[in-house]
Scaffold this motif. Structure first.
Motif, PDB file in Angstrom:
ATOM      1  N   LEU A   1      17.653  -2.482  -9.128  1.00 41.17           N
ATOM      2  CA  LEU A   1      17.731  -1.019  -9.088  1.00 41.17           C
ATOM      3  C   LEU A   1      16.356  -0.387  -9.274  1.00 41.17           C
ATOM      4  O   LEU A   1      15.974   0.530  -8.541  1.00 41.17           O
ATOM      5  CB  LEU A   1      18.684  -0.512 -10.170  1.00 41.17           C
ATOM      6  CG  LEU A   1      20.173  -0.623  -9.878  1.00 41.17           C
ATOM      7  CD1 LEU A   1      20.987  -0.148 -11.068  1.00 41.17           C
ATOM      8  CD2 LEU A   1      20.539   0.181  -8.644  1.00 41.17           C
ATOM      9  N   ILE A   2      15.611  -0.866 -10.254  1.00 40.88           N
ATOM     10  CA  ILE A   2      14.282  -0.305 -10.507  1.00 40.88           C
ATOM     11  C   ILE A   2      13.364  -0.557  -9.322  1.00 40.88           C
ATOM     12  O   ILE A   2      12.584   0.319  -8.912  1.00 40.88           O
ATOM     13  CB  ILE A   2      13.693  -0.893 -11.805  1.00 40.88           C
ATOM     14  CG1 ILE A   2      14.517  -0.410 -13.008  1.00 40.88           C
ATOM     15  CG2 ILE A   2      12.231  -0.504 -11.970  1.00 40.88           C
ATOM     16  CD1 ILE A   2      14.059  -0.967 -14.328  1.00 40.88           C
ATOM     17  N   ASN A   3      13.457  -1.745  -8.726  1.00 33.19           N
ATOM     18  CA  ASN A   3      12.632  -2.050  -7.570  1.00 33.19           C
ATOM     19  C   ASN A   3      13.000  -1.181  -6.367  1.00 33.19           C
ATOM     20  O   ASN A   3      12.122  -0.735  -5.620  1.00 33.19           O
ATOM     21  CB  ASN A   3      12.760  -3.528  -7.196  1.00 33.19           C
ATOM     22  CG  ASN A   3      11.755  -4.389  -7.914  1.00 33.19           C
ATOM     23  OD1 ASN A   3      10.558  -4.294  -7.687  1.00 33.19           O
ATOM     24  ND2 ASN A   3      12.237  -5.240  -8.807  1.00 33.19           N
ATOM     25  N   VAL A   4      14.293  -0.960  -6.143  1.00 31.84           N
ATOM     26  CA  VAL A   4      14.723  -0.120  -5.026  1.00 31.84           C
ATOM     27  C   VAL A   4      14.124   1.278  -5.148  1.00 31.84           C
ATOM     28  O   VAL A   4      13.563   1.829  -4.178  1.00 31.84           O
ATOM     29  CB  VAL A   4      16.265  -0.037  -4.958  1.00 31.84           C
ATOM     30  CG1 VAL A   4      16.701   1.090  -4.034  1.00 31.84           C
ATOM     31  CG2 VAL A   4      16.845  -1.352  -4.464  1.00 31.84           C
ATOM     32  N   MET A   5      14.203   1.861  -6.342  1.00 35.04           N
ATOM     33  CA  MET A   5      13.679   3.208  -6.535  1.00 35.04           C
ATOM     34  C   MET A   5      12.153   3.241  -6.439  1.00 35.04           C
ATOM     35  O   MET A   5      11.574   4.139  -5.822  1.00 35.04           O
ATOM     36  CB  MET A   5      14.152   3.761  -7.881  1.00 35.04           C
ATOM     37  CG  MET A   5      15.649   4.054  -7.911  1.00 35.04           C
ATOM     38  SD  MET A   5      16.208   4.807  -9.451  1.00 35.04           S
ATOM     39  CE  MET A   5      16.136   3.394 -10.553  1.00 35.04           C
ATOM     40  N   ASN A   6      11.497   2.251  -7.053  1.00 32.58           N
ATOM     41  CA  ASN A   6      10.036   2.225  -7.020  1.00 32.58           C
ATOM     42  C   ASN A   6       9.502   1.990  -5.609  1.00 32.58           C
ATOM     43  O   ASN A   6       8.551   2.652  -5.178  1.00 32.58           O
ATOM     44  CB  ASN A   6       9.506   1.136  -7.956  1.00 32.58           C
ATOM     45  CG  ASN A   6       9.617   1.523  -9.420  1.00 32.58           C
ATOM     46  OD1 ASN A   6       9.802   2.694  -9.743  1.00 32.58           O
ATOM     47  ND2 ASN A   6       9.507   0.551 -10.295  1.00 32.58           N
ATOM     48  N   VAL A   7      10.096   1.050  -4.901  1.00 30.46           N
ATOM     49  CA  VAL A   7       9.613   0.712  -3.559  1.00 30.46           C
ATOM     50  C   VAL A   7       9.876   1.853  -2.593  1.00 30.46           C
ATOM     51  O   VAL A   7       9.021   2.206  -1.775  1.00 30.46           O
ATOM     52  CB  VAL A   7      10.268  -0.593  -3.061  1.00 30.46           C
ATOM     53  CG1 VAL A   7       9.929  -0.853  -1.595  1.00 30.46           C
ATOM     54  CG2 VAL A   7       9.805  -1.771  -3.914  1.00 30.46           C
TER      55      VAL A   7
ATOM     56  N   MET B   1      21.691   4.685  -1.957  1.00 34.91           N
ATOM     57  CA  MET B   1      21.362   3.264  -2.099  1.00 34.91           C
ATOM     58  C   MET B   1      21.742   2.735  -3.474  1.00 34.91           C
ATOM     59  O   MET B   1      22.307   1.640  -3.600  1.00 34.91           O
ATOM     60  CB  MET B   1      19.873   3.038  -1.830  1.00 34.91           C
ATOM     61  CG  MET B   1      19.488   3.113  -0.366  1.00 34.91           C
ATOM     62  SD  MET B   1      17.783   2.575  -0.042  1.00 34.91           S
ATOM     63  CE  MET B   1      16.870   3.860  -0.887  1.00 34.91           C
ATOM     64  N   VAL B   2      21.454   3.515  -4.503  1.00 30.68           N
ATOM     65  CA  VAL B   2      21.810   3.091  -5.861  1.00 30.68           C
ATOM     66  C   VAL B   2      23.322   3.021  -6.026  1.00 30.68           C
ATOM     67  O   VAL B   2      23.861   2.065  -6.607  1.00 30.68           O
ATOM     68  CB  VAL B   2      21.192   4.054  -6.899  1.00 30.68           C
ATOM     69  CG1 VAL B   2      21.738   3.747  -8.294  1.00 30.68           C
ATOM     70  CG2 VAL B   2      19.675   3.935  -6.897  1.00 30.68           C
ATOM     71  N   ALA B   3      24.047   4.021  -5.498  1.00 31.30           N
ATOM     72  CA  ALA B   3      25.508   4.042  -5.605  1.00 31.30           C
ATOM     73  C   ALA B   3      26.130   2.860  -4.869  1.00 31.30           C
ATOM     74  O   ALA B   3      27.052   2.205  -5.393  1.00 31.30           O
ATOM     75  CB  ALA B   3      26.053   5.357  -5.055  1.00 31.30           C
ATOM     76  N   VAL B   4      25.626   2.562  -3.666  1.00 32.50           N
ATOM     77  CA  VAL B   4      26.149   1.431  -2.891  1.00 32.50           C
ATOM     78  C   VAL B   4      25.885   0.128  -3.620  1.00 32.50           C
ATOM     79  O   VAL B   4      26.773  -0.742  -3.727  1.00 32.50           O
ATOM     80  CB  VAL B   4      25.533   1.408  -1.481  1.00 32.50           C
ATOM     81  CG1 VAL B   4      25.864   0.106  -0.771  1.00 32.50           C
ATOM     82  CG2 VAL B   4      26.035   2.589  -0.668  1.00 32.50           C
ATOM     83  N   PHE B   5      24.673  -0.014  -4.142  1.00 35.52           N
ATOM     84  CA  PHE B   5      24.343  -1.257  -4.845  1.00 35.52           C
ATOM     85  C   PHE B   5      25.201  -1.431  -6.092  1.00 35.52           C
ATOM     86  O   PHE B   5      25.695  -2.538  -6.375  1.00 35.52           O
ATOM     87  CB  PHE B   5      22.863  -1.261  -5.219  1.00 35.52           C
ATOM     88  CG  PHE B   5      22.431  -2.511  -5.948  1.00 35.52           C
ATOM     89  CD1 PHE B   5      22.170  -3.678  -5.249  1.00 35.52           C
ATOM     90  CD2 PHE B   5      22.310  -2.526  -7.327  1.00 35.52           C
ATOM     91  CE1 PHE B   5      21.797  -4.830  -5.908  1.00 35.52           C
ATOM     92  CE2 PHE B   5      21.932  -3.665  -8.003  1.00 35.52           C
ATOM     93  CZ  PHE B   5      21.673  -4.825  -7.288  1.00 35.52           C
ATOM     94  N   MET B   6      25.401  -0.355  -6.852  1.00 33.77           N
ATOM     95  CA  MET B   6      26.226  -0.446  -8.055  1.00 33.77           C
ATOM     96  C   MET B   6      27.670  -0.773  -7.699  1.00 33.77           C
ATOM     97  O   MET B   6      28.338  -1.542  -8.397  1.00 33.77           O
ATOM     98  CB  MET B   6      26.157   0.871  -8.829  1.00 33.77           C
ATOM     99  CG  MET B   6      24.797   1.157  -9.436  1.00 33.77           C
ATOM    100  SD  MET B   6      24.295  -0.093 -10.644  1.00 33.77           S
ATOM    101  CE  MET B   6      25.522   0.185 -11.918  1.00 33.77           C
ATOM    102  N   LYS B   7      28.167  -0.205  -6.590  1.00 31.36           N
ATOM    103  CA  LYS B   7      29.539  -0.474  -6.160  1.00 31.36           C
ATOM    104  C   LYS B   7      29.701  -1.929  -5.761  1.00 31.36           C
ATOM    105  O   LYS B   7      30.685  -2.586  -6.137  1.00 31.36           O
ATOM    106  CB  LYS B   7      29.892   0.437  -4.983  1.00 31.36           C
ATOM    107  CG  LYS B   7      31.356   0.379  -4.560  1.00 31.36           C
ATOM    108  CD  LYS B   7      32.270   0.969  -5.597  1.00 31.36           C
ATOM    109  CE  LYS B   7      33.705   0.995  -5.130  1.00 31.36           C
ATOM    110  NZ  LYS B   7      34.624   1.533  -6.160  1.00 31.36           N
ATOM    111  N   VAL B   8      28.720  -2.450  -5.011  1.00 32.40           N
ATOM    112  CA  VAL B   8      28.777  -3.855  -4.585  1.00 32.40           C
ATOM    113  C   VAL B   8      28.688  -4.780  -5.791  1.00 32.40           C
ATOM    114  O   VAL B   8      29.420  -5.767  -5.895  1.00 32.40           O
ATOM    115  CB  VAL B   8      27.649  -4.151  -3.581  1.00 32.40           C
ATOM    116  CG1 VAL B   8      27.570  -5.640  -3.290  1.00 32.40           C
ATOM    117  CG2 VAL B   8      27.876  -3.378  -2.289  1.00 32.40           C
ATOM    118  N   SER B   9      27.795  -4.462  -6.738  1.00 32.81           N
ATOM    119  CA  SER B   9      27.648  -5.296  -7.939  1.00 32.81           C
ATOM    120  C   SER B   9      28.921  -5.285  -8.768  1.00 32.81           C
ATOM    121  O   SER B   9      29.359  -6.324  -9.274  1.00 32.81           O
ATOM    122  CB  SER B   9      26.473  -4.784  -8.781  1.00 32.81           C
ATOM    123  OG  SER B   9      25.271  -4.840  -8.061  1.00 32.81           O
TER     124      SER B   9
END
Length: 302
Positions: free
Chosen positions: A229-235, A286-294
């Motif tokens: 998550l941190i990498n997605v936001m930073n990148v 992107m964060v919401a999708v990743f959290m949902k998948v996780s």
């Protein structure tokens, strides 16, 4: 008497706000208010000098979507995030597993990994730009001595002058500066796994790879989630690397949505604000999708 009891109840109810109040105010001033102003600005007609000339409706968004480079920039931003984050996580997993083992010089290797993290991202980007200089760059000199530059256009080849070579180098530098934090985050997760879990797996006859896939990775999921998550936001929001090395050029061939937003600010602040809103929405999605998948994977694992 009843008034005193009521005052005590109110005091107890307000007591937590003495602790969380400053944090709430800080978030409201630093996060919420800028987002509100950003969304408001995207519907205003603003000159390049910052003068508001009234309400502009959805014209800023219409102009943004009509930009010929908008589609390519958005697609490139997606490729940029997926490539950098995926490579960073995979390489960091290997480095974290290595540093979790006992070997000679482990402490020195751990300290060496911190160097890219301790250095300024802008400074690191400028150093790589110098090393890729077509005339005197160290990397170009090495590639020339190895005979690789012939396939890239000869001795005067400019790795940052063509999108086909510049974008991979940008991804490489971004992965380089992202590895320390990600590796140490995963290393912290590995050291938190109890040793008796591995002993029980060994007694059950589980092999090394079976233990890694069935025990290490599932128990490492919280650290992996945070690091990703941190990498997605930073990148996604990364600006210094691309701007320092290519300015998004040639054309917009190496520009992501963040760079595109900054370039638009020089000609139309309202359109740039609209691009900011799109960027903010993409991060949230992107964060919401990743959290949902996780979360789905955790439920399946249970």
């Amino acid at each position: 008497m009843q008034q005193t009891v009521a005052l005590k109840r109110v005091g107890r109810a307000l007591q937590p706000w003495a602790w969380i109040g400053p944090a709430v105010v800080l978030i409201a001033v630093v996060v919420v208010w800028p987002v509100v102003v950003m969304i408001q600005s995207s519907f205003l007609k603003i000159s390049r000098f910052g003068v508001v000339n009234g309400f502009n409706g959805t014209a800023n968004y219409e102009k943004l979507f009509a930009e010929p480079d908008f589609g390519g920039v958005m697609f490139r931003s997606l490729v940029w995030v997926v490539a950098v984050v995926a490579l960073t996580i995979v390489i960091s997993l290997g480095l974290a597993s290595l540093f979790n083992q006992q070997f000679p010089g482990r402490r020195v290797a751990r300290w060496a990994l911190i160097a890219p993290w301790a250095a300024s991202v802008l400074m690191t980007s400028i150093i790589f730009k110098w090393m890729l200089d077509p005339g005197v760059g160290l990397i170009n000199i090495i590639l020339h001595d190895l005979g690789f530059l012939d396939a890239m256009g000869g001795a005067d080849a400019d790795p940052l002058g063509k999108a086909s070579t510049a974008f991979p180098w940008l991804i490489f530098v971004s992965v380089f500066v992202s590895l320390p934090f990600t590796t140490y985050s995963l290393l912290a997760g590995l050291t938190a796994i109890p040793a008796d879990v591995y002993e029980a797996a060994k007694m059950d006859g589980a092999g090394r790879w079976r233990t890694y896939w069935s025990i290490t990775l599932p128990l490492l999921r919280p650290a992996l989630t945070v690091a990703t998550l941190i990498n997605v936001m930073n990148v996604f929001n990364n600006f210094p690397i691309i701007w320092a090395m290519t300015h998004g050029q040639p054309g917009y061939s190496t520009a992501t949505s963040t760079i595109f937003m900054y370039i638009l600010k020089g000609s139309d602040i309202g359109e740039s604000a609209a691009m900011s809103v799109i960027n903010f929405g993409m991060v949230i999605v992107m964060v919401a999708v990743f959290m949902k998948v996780s979360q789905h994977k955790q439920e399946v694992a249970r």
